[in-house]
Design an enzyme around this catalytic site. Structure first.
Site, PDB file in Angstrom:
ATOM      1  CB  CYS A   1      -1.087   0.053   1.001  1.00  0.00           C
ATOM      2  SG  CYS A   1      -1.552  -1.520   1.608  1.00  0.00           S
TER       3      CYS A   1
ATOM      4  N   GLY B   1       1.288   4.304  -1.700  1.00  0.00           N
ATOM      5  CA  GLY B   1       1.096   5.872  -1.496  1.00  0.00           C
ATOM      6  C   GLY B   1       0.945   6.412  -0.389  1.00  0.00           C
TER       7      GLY B   1
ATOM      8  CG  ASP C   1      -7.877  -4.379  -4.053  1.00  0.00           C
ATOM      9  OD1 ASP C   1      -7.339  -4.538  -3.181  1.00  0.00           O
ATOM     10  OD2 ASP C   1      -9.395  -4.422  -4.036  1.00  0.00           O
TER      11      ASP C   1
ATOM     12  CG  ASP D   1       1.933   2.584   5.543  1.00  0.00           C
ATOM     13  OD1 ASP D   1       1.457   2.565   6.862  1.00  0.00           O
ATOM     14  OD2 ASP D   1       2.188   3.797   5.082  1.00  0.00           O
TER      15      ASP D   1
ATOM     16  CB  CYS E   1      -0.483   6.376  10.958  1.00  0.00           C
ATOM     17  SG  CYS E   1       0.092   7.850  11.921  1.00  0.00           S
TER      18      CYS E   1
END
Length: 523
Positions: free
Chosen positions: A327, A329, A380, A398, A451
């Site tokens: 992931c 971006g 995906d 992430d 995060c």
């Protein structure tokens, strides 16, 4: 689902607060909508000023107007202040001290909105949700100047009244004058004490004074306890969310050396506390640094750097040639991974579901050495494990998340998130982690990163996925993190819980609240 986005905490220039972040791509709009206030037509004699019409200010200064316009864009378009404010300041030629004032006014108001709403609700004779949203933003801006900035009361009130008259009309301006004078009758500490005293319990009072939705305060307290810390640290944690983070740079290994003076120009830099790649910028604008402009360095939270370094340094069995950012971006962690891979002769595949974010990844990776980046693809991540089983040696997940770990960086996020967001996000997180475990070969390592410290997005996701597998083992994640703490640093001093995963905290580590679990495929 055709696409997903969420907070991941790379802390790059395109992300939260002054330094960065990331957002789940939903279509939710603010429930208050865009409605005209009844105060436009009613005016309200009880709020009239003693000034003569000729003395009333019809305009306010550009810095305050810029802050107001950013708040309206954030409210009406679900925009992020860090994406709206800098170009607006450039467009309007607002520089120097005025730009600094506009920045503090904007971000301070967004961070402390909950505190000011609680105070304003005692000074306004109607429910705040019934006010015109633009008028409410004016009141919040005024309250921050009166209670949170070194602005003389008379200037804060008169300038904010001028802003109201210019942006929402003469009638509402009368109300702004009266309400802000009521706000100014008591100093901040008295307002805070009053909010705590009137709250039904200590946590509710703390959520109001430290400007967090109550559900987030509860989730944070549970996360502290669930990660082996004292739940009473919740006050320090919430307070840390309200402190603007310092700008931290990443020196991408093999591309730039910390000692290369030409690469850093005259930037005032200090070594990071933990990560060997981290440099703290004693200033706020990294755009003038040559290494940043050329993509040899970037803006990235030190916690984001630590979890990436830990994945690259985790022990695996067998070859170490092909890495995957599932992931990727907008590309901060991918760039650090690629730089590390290049030094070892490995390659990186960067996958991102959203085409516009994949383009950001391509831009971020443009400075990498030839042959290091195998591919930046749009796809995906949930399908990669089935499409390429056992194809990778190291995989970073992430995962899209609520971003509760980066609230200091993205102040508006706390007012957009709701508990209902968790169901869709945690389902997606489980699918992505399962896909990553299928995509890594036996003996390879997967890093699950969010995060967010929310237990539903961290420990529970990992546990749920592992319940269905007998081919995965947990690694000693604290040992992996300690192994990458900078040479001469505090490897033995970094406070990590006695667990097999790692949760970082802004009030403890000075980083975003990044979570990391390292897993190894065994068969």
């Amino acid at each position: 689902m055709s696409g997903y986005e969420a907070d991941r905490g790379d802390g790059g220039p395109e992300r939260g607060g002054p330094g960065g972040g990331r957002s789940f791509d939903d279509d939710r709009r603010n429930s208050s909508g865009r409605q005209r206030s009844a105060s436009r037509s009613r005016g309200g004699d009880r709020f009239r000023t003693s000034q003569a019409p000729s003395e009333r200010r019809k305009r306010t200064d550009p810095a305050r107007m810029a802050a107001f316009d950013v708040l309206r864009e954030v409210d009406e378009s679900d925009a992020y202040a860090n994406l709206v404010l800098p170009p607006l300041l450039r467009e309007r030629h607002i520089r120097g001290r005025d730009a600094g004032f506009a920045t503090e006014l904007t971000y301070g108001t967004l961070r402390l909105r909950g505190r000011y709403d609680a105070i304003l609700s005692t000074c306004v004779d109607r429910p705040l949700p019934g006010l015109d949203p633009a008028l409410l933003d004016v009141l919040r801006l005024g309250a921050h100047q009166v209670l949170g900035m070194r602005v003389p009361v008379h200037a804060a009130v008169s300038e904010t009244v001028g802003l109201a008259r210019n942006r929402v009309g003469a009638g509402p301006a009368q109300m702004v004058n009266a309400v802000l004078r009521r706000v100014s009758e008591r100093p901040l500490d008295e307002w805070m004490a009053g909010l705590e005293k009137e709250a039904p319990d200590a946590l509710t009072g703390l959520a109001a004074t430290e400007s967090h939705p109550l559900w987030i305060a509860r989730a944070m307290r549970e996360a502290l306890a669930g990660n082996g810390r004292d739940a009473d640290e919740i006050g320090d944690l919430l307070a840390a969310d309200n402190v603007p983070p310092r700008v931290t740079l990443v020196a991408r290994p093999g591309l730039v050396d910390v000692s290369d003076e030409a690469a850093w120009g005259d930037a005032d830099l200090v070594a990071g506390r933990w990560a060997s790649t981290a440099l703290r910028l004693e200033g706020s604008d990294p755009s003038g640094i040559p290494a940043v402009r050329e993509g040899l360095a970037g803006v990235q939270d030190e916690g984001s750097q630590l979890v990436t370094l830990a994945l690259a340094g985790a022990p695996l069995e067998g070859r170490d040639e092909r890495w995957l950012d599932l992931c990727a971006g907008p590309g901060g962690k991918a760039a650090l991974l690629a730089a590390l891979a290049g030094r070892r002769g490995a390659t990186l595949v960067a996958n991102e579901v959203a085409p516009h974010r994949a383009r950001l990844v391509e831009k971020t990776l443009a400075a990498m050495l030839d042959g290091v980046v195998e591919e930046v693809r749009t796809g995906d991540g949930r399908e990669v494990g089935a499409d390429e089983p056992g194809a990778y040696d190291r995989v970073l997940v992430d995962a899209p998340c609520t971003g509760l770990g980066a609230l200091r960086r993205r102040p508006e996020s706390r007012w957009r998130r709701t508990p209902s967001d968790l169901a869709a996000l945690t389902a997606l997180q489980r699918e992505l982690l399962a896909s990553a475990l299928d995509a890594v070969r036996p003996g390879g390592v997967v890093a699950y990163v969010t995060c967010s410290p929310h237990l539903a997005e961290t420990q529970l996701v990992v546990s749920d996925v592992l319940k269905k597998r007998d081919d995965v083992e947990r690694l000693d994640t604290p040992a992996a993190v300690r192994s990458v703490v900078r040479a001469g640093g505090a490897a033995d001093e970094i406070p990590l819980a006695d667990r097999d995963d790692v949760q970082l905290w802004p009030h403890v580590h000075g980083t975003d609240a990044m979570h990391l679990t390292l897993l190894r495929r065994t068969a």
